[in-house]
Scaffold this active site. Structure first.
Site, PDB file in Angstrom:
ATOM      1  N   GLY A  13      33.209  29.023  53.371  1.00  0.00           N
ATOM      2  CA  GLY A  13      31.939  28.746  54.026  1.00  0.00           C
ATOM      3  C   GLY A  13      31.021  27.787  53.292  1.00  0.00           C
ATOM      4  N   ARG A  66      44.365  35.613  72.891  1.00  0.00           N
ATOM      5  CA  ARG A  66      43.161  34.907  72.463  1.00  0.00           C
ATOM      6  C   ARG A  66      41.946  35.347  73.261  1.00  0.00           C
ATOM      7  NH1 ARG A  66      44.206  30.684  69.088  1.00  0.00           N
ATOM      8  NH2 ARG A  66      46.376  29.943  69.028  1.00  0.00           N
ATOM      9  N   ARG A  92      40.530  28.883  63.984  1.00  0.00           N
ATOM     10  CA  ARG A  92      41.217  29.379  65.179  1.00  0.00           C
ATOM     11  C   ARG A  92      41.024  28.403  66.338  1.00  0.00           C
ATOM     12  NH1 ARG A  92      44.908  32.229  63.897  1.00  0.00           N
ATOM     13  NH2 ARG A  92      45.033  33.256  65.919  1.00  0.00           N
ATOM     14  N   HIS A 110      35.036  17.993  61.202  1.00  0.00           N
ATOM     15  CA  HIS A 110      36.466  17.746  61.022  1.00  0.00           C
ATOM     16  C   HIS A 110      36.634  16.743  59.874  1.00  0.00           C
ATOM     17  CE1 HIS A 110      40.675  17.366  62.146  1.00  0.00           C
ATOM     18  NE2 HIS A 110      40.558  16.066  62.013  1.00  0.00           N
ATOM     19  N   GLN A 174      30.724  14.919  51.265  1.00  0.00           N
ATOM     20  CA  GLN A 174      30.056  14.211  52.363  1.00  0.00           C
ATOM     21  C   GLN A 174      29.839  15.120  53.570  1.00  0.00           C
ATOM     22  OE1 GLN A 174      28.626  11.267  51.949  1.00  0.00           O
ATOM     23  NE2 GLN A 174      29.388  11.543  49.860  1.00  0.00           N
ATOM     24  N   GLU A 175      30.773  16.058  53.772  1.00  0.00           N
ATOM     25  CA  GLU A 175      30.577  17.051  54.846  1.00  0.00           C
ATOM     26  C   GLU A 175      29.258  17.786  54.631  1.00  0.00           C
ATOM     27  OE1 GLU A 175      33.938  19.683  55.414  1.00  0.00           O
ATOM     28  OE2 GLU A 175      35.316  18.079  54.862  1.00  0.00           O
TER      29      GLU A 175
HETATM   30  C1  GRF Z   1      36.531  21.749  55.155  1.00  0.00           C
HETATM   31  O1  GRF Z   1      37.395  20.760  54.657  1.00  0.00           O
HETATM   32  C2  GRF Z   1      36.175  21.423  56.596  1.00  0.00           C
HETATM   33  O2  GRF Z   1      36.287  20.042  56.864  1.00  0.00           O
HETATM   34  C3  GRF Z   1      37.199  22.147  57.373  1.00  0.00           C
HETATM   35  O3  GRF Z   1      37.354  23.370  56.670  1.00  0.00           O
HETATM   36  C4  GRF Z   1      37.282  23.082  55.268  1.00  0.00           C
HETATM   37  C5  GRF Z   1      36.632  24.223  54.514  1.00  0.00           C
HETATM   38  O4  GRF Z   1      35.305  24.306  54.920  1.00  0.00           O
HETATM   39  N1  GRF Z   1      36.799  22.296  58.740  1.00  0.00           N
HETATM   40  P1  GRF Z   1      34.271  25.401  54.284  1.00  0.00           P
HETATM   41  O5  GRF Z   1      34.232  25.193  52.795  1.00  0.00           O
HETATM   42  O6  GRF Z   1      34.820  26.774  54.616  1.00  0.00           O
HETATM   43  O7  GRF Z   1      32.972  25.084  54.943  1.00  0.00           O
END
Ligand code: GRF
Length: 197
Positions: A13, A66, A92, A110, A174-175
């Site tokens: 997270g 699902r 998921r 992403h 960067q995310e």
């Molecule tokens: C990250 O690389 C994100 O791009 C992908 O999940 C990975 C882990 O994300 N969607 P987080 O550290 O759990 O936020």
């Protein structure tokens, strides 16, 4: 009106933490729930430590059903009445019915410069292709995987000697900048894309 944000995670997270940390002061949104498909997700404890309600719906007992799994997710979500859903490391695949319920108000981050490298293993694929740059994208979630309207991107160089791990770490940094910037705009009704430099 303060927008209510639910964040869906599957693991540590780190993106969720940055989103929660960003929603303060004059930010137009506040976090109302962190929800995971994995009861062991490290992000659940991090959310609680920040004072955000955290819950898990273990997807494993539902097997391939699902719809039944998502019905439990929706129960949890509708209890907090979210205006916006942020998928943040949520691993998921969601059904079209779930996506339709939150259409126009569900975001995902992403780790690639979409439309390049939809799906998994994006860093290894960028390296294998010999790309000079890579990055991340925040987009609205639609029924097509990793394909909705792009709300923001951030780019990083691919450096000599990079492996998937070093590149992933550079992208992740960067995310953590991009997702909060996009969420703040989205919560304020802005839909034009941003490109971080
Ligand atoms: C990250 O690389 C994100 O791009 C992908 O999940 C990975 C882990 O994300 N969607 P987080 O550290 O759990 O936020």
């Amino acid at each position: 009106m303060t927008r209510r944000v639910a964040i869906l995670i599957s693991g540590g997270g780190s993106n969720m933490v940055r989103l929660v940390e960003s929603m303060t002061g004059d930010h137009p949104a506040r976090p109302v729930l962190v929800l995971s498909n994995d009861p062991e997700a490290g992000g659940l404890g991090r959310a609680e430590a920040m004072g955000v309600a955290a819950a898990a719906v273990d997807h494993r007992p539902f097997g391939k059903d699902r719809a039944a799994f998502e019905a439990r997710l929706v129960e949890r979500l509708e209890a907090v009445q979210p205006d916006i859903l942020c998928l943040a490391g949520f691993m998921r695949i969601l059904t079209p019915d779930f996506i339709a319920r939150y259409k126009g108000r569900m975001l995902n981050i992403h780790p690639s410069l979409l439309p390049k490298y939809r799906g998994l293993n994006t860093h290894a694929r960028a390296l294998a292709a010999g790309d000079a740059e890579h990055g991340c994208t925040v987009h609205e979630v639609t029924a097509d995987l990793d394909d909705g309207p792009i709300l923001g991107q951030a780019r990083v160089p691919v450096l000599p000697g990079d492996d998937a791990e070093s590149l992933a770490a550079r992208v992740l940094a960067q995310e953590h900048r991009l997702y909060p910037a996009v969420l703040r705009r989205f919560a304020a009704g802005e839909r034009t894309r941003i490109d971080l430099v």
